[in-house]
Design a protein around this motif. Structure first.
Motif, mmCIF file in Angstrom:
data_model
loop_
_atom_site.group_PDB
_atom_site.id
_atom_site.type_symbol
_atom_site.label_atom_id
_atom_site.label_comp_id
_atom_site.label_asym_id
_atom_site.label_seq_id
_atom_site.Cartn_x
_atom_site.Cartn_y
_atom_site.Cartn_z
ATOM 1 N N GLU A 206 0.806 -1.218 0.000
ATOM 2 C CA GLU A 206 0.000 0.000 0.000
ATOM 3 C C GLU A 206 0.840 1.270 0.000
ATOM 4 O O GLU A 206 0.294 2.374 -0.048
ATOM 5 C CB GLU A 206 -0.935 0.001 1.213
ATOM 6 C CG GLU A 206 -1.892 -1.175 1.240
ATOM 7 C CD GLU A 206 -2.796 -1.177 2.454
ATOM 8 O OE1 GLU A 206 -2.925 -0.120 3.103
ATOM 9 O OE2 GLU A 206 -3.366 -2.237 2.768
ATOM 10 N N ALA A 207 2.151 1.134 0.054
ATOM 11 C CA ALA A 207 3.024 2.307 0.150
ATOM 12 C C ALA A 207 3.028 3.110 -1.150
ATOM 13 O O ALA A 207 3.073 2.541 -2.244
ATOM 14 C CB ALA A 207 4.447 1.863 0.492
ATOM 15 N N VAL A 237 10.382 0.239 2.913
ATOM 16 C CA VAL A 237 11.598 -0.422 2.446
ATOM 17 C C VAL A 237 11.239 -1.727 1.753
ATOM 18 O O VAL A 237 10.446 -2.527 2.262
ATOM 19 C CB VAL A 237 12.555 -0.706 3.621
ATOM 20 C CG1 VAL A 237 13.769 -1.506 3.153
ATOM 21 C CG2 VAL A 237 12.991 0.596 4.271
ATOM 22 N N GLY A 238 11.823 -1.936 0.582
ATOM 23 C CA GLY A 238 11.638 -3.181 -0.152
ATOM 24 C C GLY A 238 12.979 -3.824 -0.457
ATOM 25 O O GLY A 238 14.039 -3.253 -0.190
ATOM 26 N N ALA A 239 12.929 -5.028 -1.025
ATOM 27 C CA ALA A 239 14.160 -5.751 -1.312
ATOM 28 C C ALA A 239 13.935 -6.775 -2.406
ATOM 29 O O ALA A 239 12.806 -7.160 -2.711
ATOM 30 C CB ALA A 239 14.670 -6.449 -0.047
ATOM 31 N N THR A 240 15.039 -7.219 -2.983
ATOM 32 C CA THR A 240 14.992 -8.292 -3.967
ATOM 33 C C THR A 240 15.097 -9.646 -3.244
ATOM 34 O O THR A 240 15.437 -9.718 -2.062
ATOM 35 C CB THR A 240 16.157 -8.191 -4.955
ATOM 36 O OG1 THR A 240 17.389 -8.343 -4.235
ATOM 37 C CG2 THR A 240 16.151 -6.837 -5.666
ATOM 38 N N LYS A 260 6.095 -9.759 -2.933
ATOM 39 C CA LYS A 260 4.941 -8.866 -3.033
ATOM 40 C C LYS A 260 4.879 -8.215 -4.422
ATOM 41 O O LYS A 260 5.900 -8.000 -5.067
ATOM 42 C CB LYS A 260 5.036 -7.768 -1.958
ATOM 43 C CG LYS A 260 5.154 -8.301 -0.525
ATOM 44 C CD LYS A 260 3.891 -8.977 -0.074
ATOM 45 C CE LYS A 260 4.030 -9.534 1.338
ATOM 46 N NZ LYS A 260 4.280 -8.497 2.351
ATOM 47 N N ILE A 261 3.652 -7.922 -4.840
ATOM 48 C CA ILE A 261 3.414 -7.144 -6.053
ATOM 49 C C ILE A 261 3.044 -5.737 -5.609
ATOM 50 O O ILE A 261 2.064 -5.552 -4.876
ATOM 51 C CB ILE A 261 2.274 -7.743 -6.898
ATOM 52 C CG1 ILE A 261 2.504 -9.234 -7.156
ATOM 53 C CG2 ILE A 261 2.120 -6.974 -8.200
ATOM 54 C CD1 ILE A 261 3.707 -9.552 -7.990
ATOM 55 N N VAL A 262 3.806 -4.750 -6.021
ATOM 56 C CA VAL A 262 3.596 -3.385 -5.528
ATOM 57 C C VAL A 262 3.318 -2.429 -6.693
ATOM 58 O O VAL A 262 3.677 -2.704 -7.840
ATOM 59 C CB VAL A 262 4.813 -2.888 -4.715
ATOM 60 C CG1 VAL A 262 5.038 -3.765 -3.488
ATOM 61 C CG2 VAL A 262 6.069 -2.857 -5.575
ATOM 62 N N LYS A 263 2.694 -1.311 -6.348
ATOM 63 C CA LYS A 263 2.355 -0.308 -7.365
ATOM 64 C C LYS A 263 2.459 1.083 -6.749
ATOM 65 O O LYS A 263 1.468 1.814 -6.675
ATOM 66 C CB LYS A 263 0.947 -0.571 -7.901
ATOM 67 C CG LYS A 263 0.596 0.216 -9.157
ATOM 68 C CD LYS A 263 -0.799 -0.153 -9.622
ATOM 69 C CE LYS A 263 -1.170 0.587 -10.887
ATOM 70 N NZ LYS A 263 -2.539 0.226 -11.356
ATOM 71 N N PRO A 264 3.643 1.488 -6.308
ATOM 72 C CA PRO A 264 3.787 2.816 -5.697
ATOM 73 C C PRO A 264 3.845 3.915 -6.756
ATOM 74 O O PRO A 264 4.042 3.639 -7.944
ATOM 75 C CB PRO A 264 5.130 2.697 -4.970
ATOM 76 C CG PRO A 264 5.923 1.764 -5.844
ATOM 77 C CD PRO A 264 4.917 0.755 -6.355
#
Length: 327
Positions: A206-207, A237-240, A260-264
């Motif tokens: 949700e970020a 914070v995200g990571a590979t 995770k699938i993200v959409k910032p």
């Protein structure tokens, strides 16, 4: 003439009892399918206290069925919800069930499929309507996109997080308390403890801003600058997978095919090569900014802005500029 069977939305609960974000996305998608196919759209919330989530879901679909099921208060919900949902389906005869492709949605889809005999199309990244749902799925680490449809007139579709942008309906819908009879016959798993992971206030999915680190950060100490930048930008914070597998950061922060699938709105990638397995988890970000020493890194092909340089020089300089701007 009888109305065509409806499209149902599984309303999933967040840990605090509100409606999960993924269900707002699924509801938005279902509403568009209903408009295209001339089908009614109905949400279903099954919980110990379904009212808050059902009320929120009614902002996205015209009608919501709210089922009070006390057993979900202290047991894993999916198996219980799946049984009640299957019983409702048997009684009300909808055509399709749309659910989120998260942990609960996948489990609910499995239970409903087993009890109803309905087929399942999973991990949709897009769904259109052509006399039934036509489902696009990303396969082989995102290298190919397949298009599939159900062979019959009934079935289940699970939709990946962030595949759709949530939009409320033109007018709020109604919430109808509904009872479902029958015993729960499948084994139940009692919840004995709940542990909340430390981290950002909002889930990474949700970020609006994500600062992510890859193998190039070099180790857990290298993630300090990633965390500082995320804090300065008000992001997460995200990571590979490589960074997670190395034990530098928890799995909850992993982005990509197996994370995770993200959409910032903004994705700042530090020391990330941009392998396809990571790309599928963040490629829909509004703006992608990459910092990498290798001008030939795959991420340079799809990032909006690429900074060729050492992240341990670029990131501190960016931090300094942000702090100066903040005063």
């Amino acid at each position: 003439m009888a109305a065509a069977p409806s499209i149902w939305v599984h309303g999933e609960l967040a840990p605090d009892g509100s409606l999960a974000k993924i269900s707002t996305e699924v509801a938005t998608l279902a509403r568009s399918l209903g408009e295209a196919g001339g089908r009614d759209v109905v949400g279903v919330v099954i919980a110990a206290d379904p009212t808050p989530a059902a009320t929120e879901l009614a902002r996205f679909v015209p009608r919501v069925l709210a089922v009070t099921e006390p057993a979900t208060a202290d047991h894993a919900a999916a198996t219980i919800v799946g049984q009640r949902l299957a019983a409702l389906i048997e009684r009300e005869k909808p055509a399709y069930l749309i659910a989120g492709a998260g942990p609960e949605g996948r489990d609910v889809a499995g239970v409903v499929s087993a009890l109803t005999g309905w087929g399942v199309l999973v991990n949709a990244v897009g769904v259109t309507w052509d006399d039934g749902p036509v489902v696009s799925m990303s396969v082989f680490g995102g290298k190919l996109t397949t298009t599939s449809r159900l062979t019959g007139d009934y079935g289940i579709v699970t939709v990946r997080p962030n595949a759709v942008s949530a939009e409320e309906g033109a007018a709020p819908g109604t919430v109808e308390p509904t009872a479902v009879d029958g015993e729960l016959t499948l084994p139940q798993v009692r919840v004995v403890d709940r542990v909340e992971a430390a981290g950002a206030a909002a889930p990474i999915e949700e970020a609006r801003i994500i600062v992510a680190g890859g193998r190039g950060v070099g180790g857990p100490d290298g993630f300090k600058v990633v965390e500082e930048l995320a804090e300065a930008l008000g992001g997460a914070v995200g990571a590979t997978r490589a960074a997670v597998d190395s034990g530098w950061i928890p799995y909850a922060q992993q982005i990509g095919q197996t994370g995770k699938i993200v959409k910032p709105a903004l994705y700042l990638a530090l020391g990330i090569s941009g392998a396809i397995q990571h790309k599928v988890g963040m490629q829909t970000a509004g703006t992608i900014v990459a910092v990498n020493r290798d001008p030939d890194a795959p991420i340079a092909e799809f990032a909006d802005v690429v900074v060729i340089g050492d992240l341990f020089e670029v990131a501190p300089a960016l931090l300094t500029a942000l702090r100066a701007r903040a005063g």
